[in-house]
Write a protein that holds these residues in place. Sequence first.
Motif, PDB file in Angstrom:
ATOM      1  N   PHE A 197       0.880  -1.301  -0.024  1.00 18.66           N
ATOM      2  CA  PHE A 197      -0.231   0.114   0.042  1.00 18.66           C
ATOM      3  C   PHE A 197       1.091   1.216  -0.019  1.00 18.66           C
ATOM      4  CE2 PHE A 197      -2.137   3.366   2.410  1.00 18.66           C
ATOM      5  CZ  PHE A 197      -3.294   3.429   1.571  1.00 18.66           C
ATOM      6  N   CYS A 198       1.872   1.211   0.987  1.00 25.76           N
ATOM      7  CA  CYS A 198       2.899   2.486   0.928  1.00 25.76           C
ATOM      8  C   CYS A 198       3.539   2.712  -0.427  1.00 25.76           C
ATOM      9  CB  CYS A 198       3.939   2.268   1.968  1.00 25.76           C
ATOM     10  SG  CYS A 198       3.097   2.454   3.745  1.00 25.76           S
ATOM     11  N   TRP A 199       3.912   1.393  -0.975  1.00 24.30           N
ATOM     12  CA  TRP A 199       4.745   1.550  -2.468  1.00 24.30           C
ATOM     13  C   TRP A 199       3.744   2.411  -3.445  1.00 24.30           C
ATOM     14  CZ3 TRP A 199       9.499   1.951  -3.432  1.00 24.30           C
ATOM     15  CH2 TRP A 199      10.478   1.384  -2.745  1.00 24.30           C
ATOM     16  N   LYS A 200       2.425   1.750  -3.316  1.00 21.07           N
ATOM     17  CA  LYS A 200       1.412   2.416  -4.248  1.00 21.07           C
ATOM     18  C   LYS A 200       1.117   3.806  -4.139  1.00 21.07           C
ATOM     19  CE  LYS A 200      -0.518   0.296  -6.984  1.00 21.07           C
ATOM     20  NZ  LYS A 200      -0.397   0.036  -8.590  1.00 21.07           N
ATOM     21  N   LEU A 201       1.031   4.249  -2.793  1.00 25.68           N
ATOM     22  CA  LEU A 201       0.639   5.503  -2.330  1.00 25.68           C
ATOM     23  C   LEU A 201       1.990   6.515  -2.688  1.00 25.68           C
ATOM     24  CD1 LEU A 201      -1.559   6.584  -1.144  1.00 25.68           C
ATOM     25  CD2 LEU A 201      -0.718   6.699   1.234  1.00 25.68           C
ATOM     26  N   LYS A 202       3.192   5.949  -2.474  1.00 29.21           N
ATOM     27  CA  LYS A 202       4.129   6.707  -2.928  1.00 29.21           C
ATOM     28  C   LYS A 202       4.480   7.035  -4.576  1.00 29.21           C
ATOM     29  CE  LYS A 202       9.205   6.826  -2.465  1.00 29.21           C
ATOM     30  NZ  LYS A 202      10.564   6.107  -2.086  1.00 29.21           N
ATOM     31  N   ASP A 203       4.049   6.041  -5.385  1.00 35.66           N
ATOM     32  CA  ASP A 203       4.163   6.238  -6.726  1.00 35.66           C
ATOM     33  C   ASP A 203       2.973   6.925  -7.203  1.00 35.66           C
ATOM     34  OD1 ASP A 203       6.726   4.984  -6.298  1.00 35.66           O
ATOM     35  OD2 ASP A 203       5.956   2.809  -7.005  1.00 35.66           O
TER      36      ASP A 203
END
Length: 158
Positions: free
Chosen positions: A106-112
């Motif tokens: 989720f954090c990776w998706k949010l960051k990108d």
Amino acid sequence: MKAASISEIKKELKHRSSEDLLELCLRMGKFKKENKELLTYLLFESIDEGAFIEGVKAEVDEQFELINTKNYYYIKKSIRKILANIKKHIRYSKNKETEVELLLYFCWKLKDFKPSIKRNTTLKNLYDRQIVSLNKLIAGLHEDLQYDYTLEMEDLLK
């Protein structure tokens, strides 16, 4: 009607036959979507946790694709909904590694995510809270897993 405590329910279930238990489970599954989802996880998906994680990740990808990016209001609303869905799946699993995997994803998706979450304080705070939560979760895992997830966290924070 006041609901019985979990210990009272557990004691009562010990005295029921397997047919009664089957009937109770099926009846419970008819009432709420979450009950049915939990039964589905317990019966079919808990056997292969890796496939469960991949399925949830695919669902998250799909949800991120559907986000209306015209306004930060809709973005915030959609992202909160995605996070709530992830938390629901985490509750079903009760596995700390699964929780870390899904929150990291989720954090990776949010960051990108485009437009950048750095332009919105609410989204940035949501992201930061998940990072803090992940650090606490990782600290409670086995040492080997801590090392692997710490490396991934360092990559995420770059």
